[in-house]
Enzyme design. Structure first.
Site, short mmCIF file in Angstrom:
data_model
loop_
_atom_site.label_atom_id
_atom_site.label_comp_id
_atom_site.label_asym_id
_atom_site.label_seq_id
_atom_site.Cartn_x
_atom_site.Cartn_y
_atom_site.Cartn_z
CB CYS A 95 -0.90 0.01 1.24
SG CYS A 95 0.02 0.05 2.81
CD GLN A 96 4.57 -0.20 1.61
OE1 GLN A 96 3.95 -0.68 0.65
NE2 GLN A 96 5.07 -0.95 2.57
#
Length: 412
Positions: A95-96
């Site tokens: 998800c970064q």
């Protein structure tokens, strides 16, 4: 009496195993998990493969860390052969690149893993999908400056619908489900068109929540102090078993909360020291700063950053003094983000894991922290915990998904 059907799941981008752990606790049978990072996979393997035997791992896939694209390229026929035999594919890409808590990067190469995920679904054709990502996944990049841009969530929804799935997106705050942490996540549930609709998922979660939590002695909202008040440094210290030169805290045994009792289980009966409860070494100046913040800072639970740091002599990018009488902010992979609410120190890995609802028997592997260029390669314990899906929520979702497969739209 006929034995209940054993529902099967594959965990993609599995990390250290938070989602798999919750599904295991809900009675799902794992087939295998795909996780690229060796550190995170080591934790998943130690707990869910070696200790709990959660996975009926196939002979054709080596039991090690894997990049999803290598699996797609090297085992496409084996994946096709799984059709009609997989009830659920769970998990979402890293998800970064989408996170609002960090630097949103539209060119982050990890964003392209969305298309690897879609290819995997196309090959395996599971009956049901549980997709998770940060809330920022629903926002378009450069929305104000570009015409026709759309968030990745819409790309995934459209692709899954094209593959024959009914899908329903949600944004769910895990603190509404007994997790002592304010953590909003994008949850997408999909089910093959001929099997029904996923529209009832969130309502079924809510309908089942109170019974689930009451059976475990929990309230809907669990406060931070109810999660970690037995882990004070003042309980005493011993040398950290797996971290040379550091000390770990001991368990406290008075006035345990129901949440602490649930998380501890029988682990303290066989272990004197909580796993991964190792204290950081702070400089004298940092400890002095922390003591002053605990004594004088007027607001708990709000991040101190920008120019406000200067008067408090905070040298890092920012910090939040935690509020014991509230749920925690979102646990991240950065150990310096939060100051303990009572003691002048940052949180330990075990305290972060408690807030994420990992039981104490779940033992984290490899380095505690890392830095510099190694951040791009290594996923140490703090990051493993911060990246995970809280198992307590995953367990509740697991029960609901089984009911949906068994009864279609029928709620509890």
């Amino acid at each position: 009496m006929a034995k209940d059907k054993e529902y099967t799941v594959i965990d993609l981008f599995a990390g250290c195993g938070g989602l798999s752990l919750g599904l295991y606790q809900a009675g799902w049978q794992g087939l295998f998990a795909i996780e690229k990072n060796e550190f995170a996979f080591a934790t998943l393997k130690a707990n869910l493969i070696d200790k709990k035997k959660h996975f009926a791992w196939p002979d054709w896939l080596p039991q090690t860390a894997h990049d999803i694209n290598e699996v797609l390229n090297n085992y496409s026929q084996q994946l096709k052969n799984l059709r009609c035999n997989v009830d659920l594919v769970a998990g979402g890409p890293p998800c970064q690149g989408f996170s609002m808590a960090g630097k949103r990067m539209k060119d982050d190469v990890r964003n392209q893993l969305i298309f690897s995920y879609i290819k995997f679904i196309k090959l395996v054709q599971p009956k049901m999908i549980l997709f998770e990502n940060v809330k920022g996944f629903t926002y378009a990049f450069n929305k104000k400056n570009r015409d026709g841009v759309e968030p990745y969530s819409q790309i995934v929804i459209r692709a899954l619908e094209g593959l024959g799935y009914n899908v329903k997106p949600h944004v769910i705050d895990f603190s509404d489900y007994g997790v002592p942490q304010r953590r909003k996540r994008f949850i997408l549930v999909g089910i093959q068109n001929e099997l029904g609709s996923p529209d009832s998922f969130e309502q079924m979660l809510k309908d089942n929540r109170d019974k689930f939590l009451v059976e475990r002695g929990l309230n809907k909202t669990v406060l931070l102090q109810e999660a970690i008040s037995d882990l004070f440094r003042s309980n005493g210290e011993v040398p950290t078993p797996d971290r040379k030169g550091f000390n770990s805290g001991k368990y406290g045994n008075s006035e345990l909360t129901n949440y602490e009792i649930l998380m501890r289980g029988d682990y303290p009966d066989t272990h004197d020291v909580p796993n991964s409860h190792s204290f950081a070494k702070h400089t004298a100046d940092k400890s002095k700063c922390f003591l002053r913040l605990l004594a004088e800072y007027p607001q708990r639970g709000k991040r101190i950053d920008g120019i406000a740091r200067e008067g408090w002599k905070i040298r890092q990018r920012g910090i939040t003094v935690l509020d014991p009488k509230s749920v925690s902010p979102t646990i991240t992979g950065q150990p310096d983000d939060y100051l303990h609410y009572f003691e002048p120190r940052i949180m330990t890995v075990r305290e972060c894991a408690r807030i994420q609802s990992f039981p104490d028997w779940y033992e984290f592997q490899k380095k505690y922290t890392t830095g510099g260029q190694m951040r791009k390669i290594e996923v140490p314990r703090y990051s493993q915990v911060g990246n995970a899906i809280p198992p307590l929520f995953a367990e509740q979702a697991g029960y609901v998904l089984k009911q949906m497969l068994k009864y279609g739209k029928i709620a509890f």
